[in-house]
Design an enzyme around this catalytic site. Sequence first.
Site, mmCIF file in Angstrom:
data_model
loop_
_atom_site.group_PDB
_atom_site.id
_atom_site.type_symbol
_atom_site.label_atom_id
_atom_site.label_comp_id
_atom_site.label_asym_id
_atom_site.label_seq_id
_atom_site.Cartn_x
_atom_site.Cartn_y
_atom_site.Cartn_z
ATOM 1 N N HIS A 215 0.811 -1.222 0.000
ATOM 2 C CA HIS A 215 0.000 0.000 0.000
ATOM 3 C C HIS A 215 0.842 1.270 0.000
ATOM 4 C CE1 HIS A 215 0.408 -0.249 4.518
ATOM 5 N NE2 HIS A 215 0.415 1.065 4.392
ATOM 6 N N ASP A 248 0.231 -7.648 1.458
ATOM 7 C CA ASP A 248 0.649 -6.263 1.682
ATOM 8 C C ASP A 248 2.172 -6.158 1.737
ATOM 9 O OD1 ASP A 248 0.310 -3.559 1.897
ATOM 10 O OD2 ASP A 248 -0.050 -3.557 4.066
ATOM 11 N N SER A 331 4.555 2.758 7.778
ATOM 12 C CA SER A 331 4.287 1.558 6.987
ATOM 13 C C SER A 331 5.474 1.210 6.104
ATOM 14 C CB SER A 331 3.048 1.764 6.111
ATOM 15 O OG SER A 331 1.894 1.862 6.894
#
Length: 489
Positions: A215, A248, A331
């Site tokens: 992402h 992910d 992230s």
Amino acid sequence: MSTENEGTSVPPAPSAPPVPVESPATPAPAGSAPPPEPADAPTAALPPVEGAAPGAYEGSGAASGAVPGPGGQPEAANAASGGWPPPPPAVPAYADGGGGHSWGASYQPPEPKPGPRRGGLLAAVVAAALIAGGVGGGIGYWAAERNDDGGSGSTTVSASDNPADFKRDPSSVAGLAASALPSTVTIEAEGSDGEGGTGSGFVYDTQGHILTNNHVVASAADGGKLSATFSNGKKYDAEVVGRAQGYDVAVIKLKNAPSNLKPLSLADSDKVAVGDSTIAIGAPFGLSNTVTTGIVSAKNRPVASSDSSGSSKASYMNALQTDASINPGNSGGPLLNARGAVIGINSAIQPGSSGGIGGSGQSGSVGLGFAIPINQAKNVAKQLIKTGEPVYPVIGASVALDEQSDGAKITEQGAGGSSAVTANGPADKAGLKPGDVITKLDDTVIDSGPTLIGQIWTHQPGDTVKITYKRGGAEHTVDVVLGERKGDS
């Protein structure tokens, strides 16, 4: 914190002796010398008046140290006007012509009685105290002069450690952070439409591969711009090598990568224990090279996450939970153990405002962060570097994705009206049917569809797992050989 002595009552301010109103002065004979000026008031503290109530006048509004005199006026003011020592007591209104002692007569001190001269001893004690106080003050002043800081008047003591010579333990948080920061990057992704964001990543090998979240780079995957900036400020253009939306996980590669890249060492995330120390590195809210610490709060935490737009499909992980502060922008960054080795990729947080993992908005950390275990991410990265697409283990059955507590239910119908159980697939071969509720995979309790998917994805295609399910109130156990699915669908 207050500088007052907490828990200790404050002693009352010493009270001055009662100061009577001065008697009318007797005219001095003509030609006589004026009376001598009163001596200065002593600098030593006066003894308190016997019977005075502690703190009775504190905060009364009078000057500090003053006590009320006759008529409510502070005696300190009377003393100031009359000088020191104080004049004799005032003459009462009823004294004129009264019997008994002559109250209106001039004050005469009583004749001293023969005996030991205690006054001399007291004077000697007071003098000794004043001398001791003067010596103490002199020593303090001399010490302040010896620590002169160039005229500022400060007596602050400086630390002897010279920062240039100070060596931190390589195993300390500071030492581990200093070692890992040069191998951690801030990733900027921009789509063809100009939209994008900031995330993190870390050096995976010496060939210039960077491991991060899908992402983080998804917006730049199709015709966008991608760059990675190191902690020393050097910035490199990059390109997407492969990405796995379901896991992910993504791998990007630096263009014109430097030859001195230092990959971070990878730990065995299966050996992580709850309570182990953690260090998270990344760029929360764009603040590059941020380091936070915490512990492993839980293992094998089933997490389904999606980006803040809500437009992407969910990702599933059997995550490591940590209370190290993780925020948007962290992230893709590394989660390290106490030896500085990577145990996971920081991927998701429980936002405080939405009540759901990966909810909308830019919520901050509430102490619930989740990382993809590095053992799983490493397997995915190898596959992405090799073929550019992910491979997923599957059981060949569709399960309900709503969160429930009694298991993962095989749906009556699959996506797009297809069969819920793939013909001749792993579940079909094991005898599973629509309506069956899977309650365990090996020794792990399954409470929902996302939990089942996260557990299956910790395995590899071809692995055999033991599945326990309920049908018609009865419990059954079967072995299932996992199949595979290539690419994201």
